[in-house]
Design a protein around this motif. Sequence first.
Motif, PDB file in Angstrom:
ATOM      1  N   THR A   1       0.829  -1.210   0.000  1.00 15.56           N
ATOM      2  CA  THR A   1       0.000   0.000   0.000  1.00 15.56           C
ATOM      3  C   THR A   1       0.860   1.256   0.000  1.00 15.56           C
ATOM      4  OG1 THR A   1      -0.135  -0.136   2.416  1.00 15.56           O
ATOM      5  CG2 THR A   1      -1.957  -1.098   1.124  1.00 15.56           C
ATOM      6  N   ARG A   2       2.151   1.117   0.240  1.00 12.23           N
ATOM      7  CA  ARG A   2       3.054   2.273   0.224  1.00 12.23           C
ATOM      8  C   ARG A   2       3.500   2.614  -1.198  1.00 12.23           C
ATOM      9  NH1 ARG A   2       6.922   1.632   5.479  1.00 12.23           N
ATOM     10  NH2 ARG A   2       5.219   1.497   6.968  1.00 12.23           N
ATOM     11  N   ASP A   3       3.383   1.659  -2.116  1.00 15.21           N
ATOM     12  CA  ASP A   3       3.748   1.922  -3.505  1.00 15.21           C
ATOM     13  C   ASP A   3       2.734   2.874  -4.122  1.00 15.21           C
ATOM     14  OD1 ASP A   3       5.902   0.223  -3.375  1.00 15.21           O
ATOM     15  OD2 ASP A   3       4.911  -1.433  -4.412  1.00 15.21           O
ATOM     16  N   ILE A   4       3.213   3.618  -5.090  1.00 11.42           N
ATOM     17  CA  ILE A   4       2.315   4.497  -5.830  1.00 11.42           C
ATOM     18  C   ILE A   4       1.439   3.621  -6.710  1.00 11.42           C
ATOM     19  CG2 ILE A   4       2.173   6.298  -7.585  1.00 11.42           C
ATOM     20  CD1 ILE A   4       4.882   7.304  -6.541  1.00 11.42           C
ATOM     21  N   LEU A   5       0.153   3.867  -6.667  1.00 10.91           N
ATOM     22  CA  LEU A   5      -0.783   3.083  -7.468  1.00 10.91           C
ATOM     23  C   LEU A   5      -0.706   3.530  -8.923  1.00 10.91           C
ATOM     24  CD1 LEU A   5      -3.032   0.989  -7.667  1.00 10.91           C
ATOM     25  CD2 LEU A   5      -4.668   2.801  -7.175  1.00 10.91           C
ATOM     26  N   LYS A   6      -0.435   2.598  -9.791  1.00 15.65           N
ATOM     27  CA  LYS A   6      -0.402   2.869 -11.225  1.00 15.65           C
ATOM     28  C   LYS A   6      -1.649   2.243 -11.827  1.00 15.65           C
ATOM     29  CE  LYS A   6       4.580   3.082 -11.509  1.00 15.65           C
ATOM     30  NZ  LYS A   6       5.779   2.584 -12.155  1.00 15.65           N
ATOM     31  N   VAL A   7      -2.338   3.002 -12.634  1.00 13.81           N
ATOM     32  CA  VAL A   7      -3.582   2.521 -13.224  1.00 13.81           C
ATOM     33  C   VAL A   7      -3.461   2.542 -14.743  1.00 13.81           C
ATOM     34  CG1 VAL A   7      -5.021   3.240 -11.286  1.00 13.81           C
ATOM     35  CG2 VAL A   7      -4.593   4.838 -13.144  1.00 13.81           C
ATOM     36  N   PRO A   8      -4.114   1.597 -15.408  1.00 14.74           N
ATOM     37  CA  PRO A   8      -4.050   1.575 -16.881  1.00 14.74           C
ATOM     38  C   PRO A   8      -4.797   2.769 -17.467  1.00 14.74           C
ATOM     39  CG  PRO A   8      -5.526  -0.136 -16.076  1.00 14.74           C
ATOM     40  CD  PRO A   8      -4.906   0.497 -14.878  1.00 14.74           C
ATOM     41  N   VAL A   9      -4.299   3.245 -18.599  1.00 11.13           N
ATOM     42  CA  VAL A   9      -4.949   4.360 -19.283  1.00 11.13           C
ATOM     43  C   VAL A   9      -5.767   3.878 -20.484  1.00 11.13           C
ATOM     44  CG1 VAL A   9      -3.283   6.080 -18.525  1.00 11.13           C
ATOM     45  CG2 VAL A   9      -2.873   4.823 -20.648  1.00 11.13           C
TER      46      VAL A   9
END
Length: 179
Positions: free
Chosen positions: A135-143
């Motif tokens: 949960t500390r990682d930056i959340l990357k979301v698909p575009v």
Amino acid sequence: MKVAAALRLKNDYALQLTALKQRIMSNLVVEEGSEPFESPKKLIILYHQVSQNYQDLVTRINLHNSSTKVEYPSYHDNFKSGHLMGDLFSNELSPDFTYTEKYIVQALVERESLKEEIRTFKAILDGSKVTRYSTRDILKVPVVDVQQLQKKIDTMAKFLRVLDSRIQEHNWLQDLKEI
């Protein structure tokens, strides 16, 4: 001879040429005073004969494919007209699909193009996976819309299966033309 049999023979010739080349290369140099296991000169003559047979057969196949038509539902034609609905995992096609009669060579090009497009879209899909280890990682979301892209891949795969079936059916039913 049926086109399918000619394609098998073409593959056999290609394998023979590869094997003959290897046999020639293996018999080019021997120890002084020894004889090669096989005569490179005879192998070269045989290679030339098989190569000529291969060339003649490929010419016949290419002439046949550029002068014979097959009817199939083109993905690109149906994409333009919006007829891409239906069960994606069956080979049954909607009666709304537009069937196109094109030369076999055009169908072969479309088949290869569809294969490449599917590979590309699968790579895009794989590249859009969310990776987060904590949960500390930056959340990357698909575009990209992953569901829409998967549906596109499934639709293209369906058209590819149908197109490939039509090509195979043609190859087993049609006689190869003489030159």
